[in-house]
Design an enzyme around this catalytic site. Structure first.
Site, PDB file in Angstrom:
ATOM      1  N   CYS B  44       0.836  -1.197   0.000  1.00 48.27           N
ATOM      2  CA  CYS B  44       0.000   0.000   0.000  1.00 48.27           C
ATOM      3  C   CYS B  44       0.871   1.247   0.000  1.00 48.27           C
ATOM      4  CB  CYS B  44      -0.875   0.011   1.245  1.00 48.27           C
ATOM      5  SG  CYS B  44       0.117  -0.086   2.738  1.00 48.27           S
ATOM      6  N   CYS B  47       2.972   2.351   3.013  1.00 45.01           N
ATOM      7  CA  CYS B  47       4.259   1.749   3.334  1.00 45.01           C
ATOM      8  C   CYS B  47       5.396   2.710   3.015  1.00 45.01           C
ATOM      9  CB  CYS B  47       4.493   0.498   2.514  1.00 45.01           C
ATOM     10  SG  CYS B  47       3.099  -0.606   2.465  1.00 45.01           S
ATOM     11  N   ASP B 460      43.455   5.738 -44.041  1.00 48.24           N
ATOM     12  CA  ASP B 460      44.311   6.788 -43.516  1.00 48.24           C
ATOM     13  C   ASP B 460      45.667   6.132 -43.255  1.00 48.24           C
ATOM     14  OD1 ASP B 460      44.743   9.414 -42.607  1.00 48.24           O
ATOM     15  OD2 ASP B 460      44.677   8.687 -40.549  1.00 48.24           O
ATOM     16  N   ASP B 659      41.163   6.650 -37.518  1.00 51.08           N
ATOM     17  CA  ASP B 659      41.154   6.386 -36.083  1.00 51.08           C
ATOM     18  C   ASP B 659      39.861   6.859 -35.415  1.00 51.08           C
ATOM     19  OD1 ASP B 659      41.373   9.110 -35.992  1.00 51.08           O
ATOM     20  OD2 ASP B 659      43.463   9.133 -35.368  1.00 51.08           O
ATOM     21  N   ASP B 663      39.462  11.796 -37.942  1.00 54.67           N
ATOM     22  CA  ASP B 663      38.859  11.589 -39.257  1.00 54.67           C
ATOM     23  C   ASP B 663      37.350  11.652 -39.224  1.00 54.67           C
ATOM     24  OD1 ASP B 663      41.472  10.883 -39.936  1.00 54.67           O
ATOM     25  OD2 ASP B 663      41.102   8.839 -39.276  1.00 54.67           O
TER      26      ASP B 663
END
Lengths: 117, 774
Positions: B44, B47, B460, B659, B663
């Site tokens: 409930c 609580c 690259d 990488d 790039d």
């Protein structure tokens, strides 16, 4: 025979209307507490409406054991996620512009739509 | 938005660790850490107050807030979890530490649920077939199952009721599903099966109850069809479930890499704690043979770590203080202490799992047509069934009613939207998983598809073809300068720069024990070099273009530079107060396996092009060594994406490999951007495909996997299309006028059940795909 043929054509017309032309009402997403239940091969509610321009959360509760129902896709939003069985899963929707966004399982047998207005 | 982390209904306990990270060493002394507990037995709303106040009463707890809907409570403060749980228990409820999206548990739960579903399907199948098979045999032995006498009517009524029992017990899910989706104005596979089997049963019952409604010749019953179809489709679904389990093997393996516990050192004590409870900056001990539990940085000890499970790189990697370690990798030799730098959902492994899962669920464009068809499929099949029945009734031979019913039922049953819908996702699932096993992370289905079509690959140079860790090879001095002095000035000038060439110079100075001075007015001239003041002198360091712009006399050093460049070295001019002081040459060795990997790409018909900011001569030398015919040299960083576009203009589908950091724009503009990772760094946003391993073989692997996956998808789509396009008309009876052939609904049921199984099985063949190295 005439009657049967007419009945058959009427049946076809009915299929077209029921599955394609008819647009059922959308469930309104009033608060942030809408739960879509995945059960028996369907999403329910399957059509929901949310206001435009604000991010939203929708929750899914998958009760369907079929593995088909496991994956949820919202292609336009690039969302794909897995729904655990019998557990709430929250999907975060970004702020969207007006329009209709389909969501479905991988095979599109489970289908639903989010209408953003 | 609510502040609690509610994703997947499994709130994360790492939510507050960010606030904790800055003052971690005081964590146990009182700085704020938030933890989440799952509360059980709170029935409930009242609580909430009790639980919250019980928690707030604990010393060190600053706040406790309960989310009643989720039955979770987030606690802000420094009290240990055990104490929190005790307090909740004292208030009369149960509490558990709520785990961060525990993949392992979720997986175990899923497998349990799948297994239960499998058993259910098998049970249902057994019941359905134990009625269907005897009836089938009877029908084959006796011929047509007709209803003529009253005795037969009673007997068939009993069978009809048994069949109804089978429909309820074994086929309930079809009917309920069909009805539910009908209400929702949608139709799916259930709709077809329910309609097909339902039609056969209803017709049969009409024959039993009111035979005079049906012409005498057409008084057949089709109970065996209903029972058999339900049984066969249940069997198909069960087998498909099994086969599907295998498609996710790769992700299961990844999830299995995660350690369950970690040994952390807190307050000088070693504690074994659940992995979810490891906090940022915790010091973790790992002994030989153990798994690294979270990502971190070694603070003590050295060891070799097997990272093959993440990177595909078979050789163990040496680690010492300052090196990073990744969750899921295995500590081979020494005992180490490391500081946790990424925990929970942030570890590389968790990110990989997440990314693979996402990619596995995404769809490449090739699947879109199937999607469009799927959307209209079921209603169209229903219409075909009606048209077919009408055609038989109007033009068919006697008994036309029976033919009409059989053809309509068969059309409904044979059509299989599943096979079509499964064709793409199943292959993607296996393909993406397979790639991940090789250390290739594919972002989504689109990247997968495009990668299979790549015709040109731009590489690259630095860090991609080469190691990216250049070394100073030559220092040629001019005038009154000596090597020491030049290196001191150059190293001072470059000490602030992170450019790999700069770092090579700084390192070289350090190796020679040269101390660097102070630098001021540092100025980077993009793509050309740098300028700064050291000891009151103006230093200029860069390429020939830069020197010429500043009208610095180069003399015969140009020739020396050319000679160095021809040896694949990068010569740079160094000028002091506008007078040339030296040429410093730096070389970046080519990775051991780059040459073989490039050959592999070229062998697959891919045009390989090298891209570099280096001067032409160096570029030419490196390209020659690497076996590359085409190269772009002296490309400024911002021009890289232009080169990608140039190739695209020539009609190439361009892959760009770099990488991922310098790039990014070029990777983004390429049809497929490949980021070549440094080990376990996966968060490379600009890349479509991330190669976890530094080797270019990953590139060839990625393309090979994507090609194999696309081929598999095409097979599946083709099979599913042909199956439906040929099956539906055959079922409708188009062959009957010519050959007297009409398909039995039972055969249609079997065909339908196994068509989707075939798709999943074919996708599973991809699991055996092996990328060939060398």
């Amino acid at each position: 025979m005439m009657i049967i043929n007419i009945a058959g054509l009427a049946l076809i017309a009915l299929i077209v209307w029921w599955f394609w032309l008819y647009k059922p009402k959308e469930a309104e997403l009033g608060e942030n507490d809408l739960v879509i239940t995945v059960e028996n091969g369907t999403y329910s509610p399957s059509r929901i409406k949310v206001p435009a321009g604000a991010p939203f959360e929708i929750k899914f509760m998958r009760k369907d054991q079929s593995p088909c129902s496991e994956t949820l896709l919202i292609p336009e939003l690039q969302i794909s996620d897995t729904l655990p069985l019998n557990k709430l899963k929250t999907i975060q929707l970004p702020a969207m512009s007006s329009g209709e966004y389909a969501f479905h399982c991988q095979m599109q047998m489970y289908r639903g739509q989010i209408t953003v207005k | 938005m609510s502040s609690t982390n509610t994703e997947s209904g499994n709130p994360s306990c790492h939510e507050g660790t960010e606030t904790g990270q800055h003052h971690h060493h005081h964590v146990h002394g009182g700085s704020a850490v938030s933890q989440e507990l799952m509360i059980e037995g709170a029935g409930c709303a009242s609580c909430v107050g009790k639980i919250e106040s019980a928690l707030k009463a604990i010393p060190g707890v600053e706040n406790a807030e309960m989310n009643f809907a989720q039955r979770t409570v987030s606690v802000l403060g420094s009290a240990p979890a055990e104490q929190l749980i005790k307090a909740v228990e004292g208030a009369g409820y149960n509490a558990k530490i709520s785990l961060a999206d525990n993949e392992d548990d979720a997986l175990a739960e899923k497998e349990k649920a799948d297994w239960a579903y499998y058993k259910r399907l098998m049970r249902e199948m057994t019941i359905a077939l134990s009625l269907g098979v005897p009836l089938m045999i009877y029908s084959i032995v006796v011929g047509e199952m007709t209803v003529t006498s009253t005795g037969e009517r009673i007997a068939w009524l009993a069978v009809g009721l048994l069949t109804l029992g089978v429909m309820v017990f074994s086929g309930k899910h079809f009917y309920v599903g069909a009805w539910q989706s009908f209400k929702n104005h949608s139709a799916n596979m259930d709709t077809l099966i329910a309609l097909g089997t339902g039609t056969a049963w209803v017709y049969s019952m009409v024959v039993v109850f009111v035979p005079h409604l049906v012409p005498e010749m057409a008084r057949h019953v089709y109970f065996e069809a209903t029972a058999m179809i339900i049984g066969l489709i249940d069997l198909g679904l069960a087998l498909e479930l099994k086969a599907r389990g295998r498609t996710s093997e790769a992700i299961k393996r990844l999830i299995g890499l995660q350690a369950k516990t970690a040994r952390v050192i807190r307050d000088d004590k070693e504690l074994d704690i659940a992995i979810e409870q490891v906090l940022l900056n915790d010091v973790v001990r790992v002994r030989p043979g153990e798994k690294i539990p979270v990502d971190g940085e070694v603070v003590e000890g050295h060891t070799a770590i097997d990272e093959s499970m993440l990177t595909g790189e078979p050789m163990p990697v040496e680690k010492a203080t300052g090196n990073t370690v990744a969750a899921g990798t295995i500590n081979k030799s020494g005992s180490i202490l490391f500081k946790a730098t990424r925990v929970g959902k942030d570890t590389a492994l968790a990110q990989i799992i997440n990314m693979v899962k996402r990619a596995q669920n995404s769809k490449p464009p090739i699947g879109r047509l199937a999607d469009v068809i799927s959307a209209y499929f079921v209603p169209v099949v229903m219409i075909i069934a009606v048209v077919s029945a009408l055609t038989w009734l109007n033009f068919g031979p006697e008994p036309a009613v029976a033919f009409a019913i059989v053809s309509a039922t068969t059309v409904l049953i044979i059509a299989c939207p599943c096979a079509l819908g499964l064709a793409t996702p199943m292959s993607v699932m296996v393909g993406v998983g397979k790639a991940a096993e090789a250390g290739v992370l594919i972002r989504n289905g689109e990247a997968l598809q495009t990668a299979s079509k790549i015709t040109a690959m731009i590489l690259d140079k630095t860090g991609t073809i080469t190691l990216g860790a250049p070394k100073v090879t030559d220092v040629l001095v001019a005038g009154e300068y000596d090597e020491q002095a030049v290196l001191r000035l150059a190293a001072t000038l470059e000490s602030g720069s992170e450019h790999p060439l700069a770092m090579a110079i700084v390192e070289s100075a350090q190796e020679r024990g040269i101390e660097t001075g102070k630098v001021s007015n540092f100025n980077a001239i993009a793509g050309h070099g740098v300028q700064a003041e050291v000891d009151g002198k103006t230093l200029l360091f860069g390429n020939e273009k830069l020197m010429r712009e500043r009208t610095i006399e180069l003399g015969d050093f140009v020739e020396m530079a050319q000679a160095l460049a021809a040896e694949a070295k990068t010569p740079m001019y160094f000028a002091v107060d506008n007078k040339l002081a030296a040429i410093i040459a730096v070389a970046d060795p080519i990775k051991e396996d780059s040459i073989a990997a490039i050959k592999r790409l070229q062998h697959n018909g891919i045009r390989v092009v090298m891209l570099t900011g280096d001067n032409r001569a160096t570029a030419k030398a490196v390209a020659k060594k690497a076996g590359i015919k085409e190269f772009f040299a002296e490309v400024l960083p911002e021009e890289k994406s232009k080169k990608v576009q140039e190739l695209q203009m020539e009609g190439e589908v361009v892959g760009m490999t770099g990488d991922g950091i310098n790039d990014a724009p070029a990777l983004a503009i390429a049809n497929v951007g490949f980021a070549i990772g440094t080990g376990t760094d996966v968060a490379i946003e600009s890349a479509d495909i991330t190669l976890m391993r530094g080797s270019l073989h990953g590139l060839a692997d990625a393309i090979a996997v994507s090609k194999a996956t696309l081929r598999n998808i095409k097979q599946n789509l083709f099979g599913a299309f042909i199956y439906n396009v040929a099956g539906v008309p055959f079922a409708a009876g188009v062959l009957y006028p010519f050959f007297g052939l009409l398909l039995s609904p039972v055969i249609a049921g079997a065909a339908m059940a196994f068509s989707s199984l075939t798709v999943v099985t074919n996708a599973n063949r991809l699991r055996f795909f092996k990328a060939q190295e060398h």
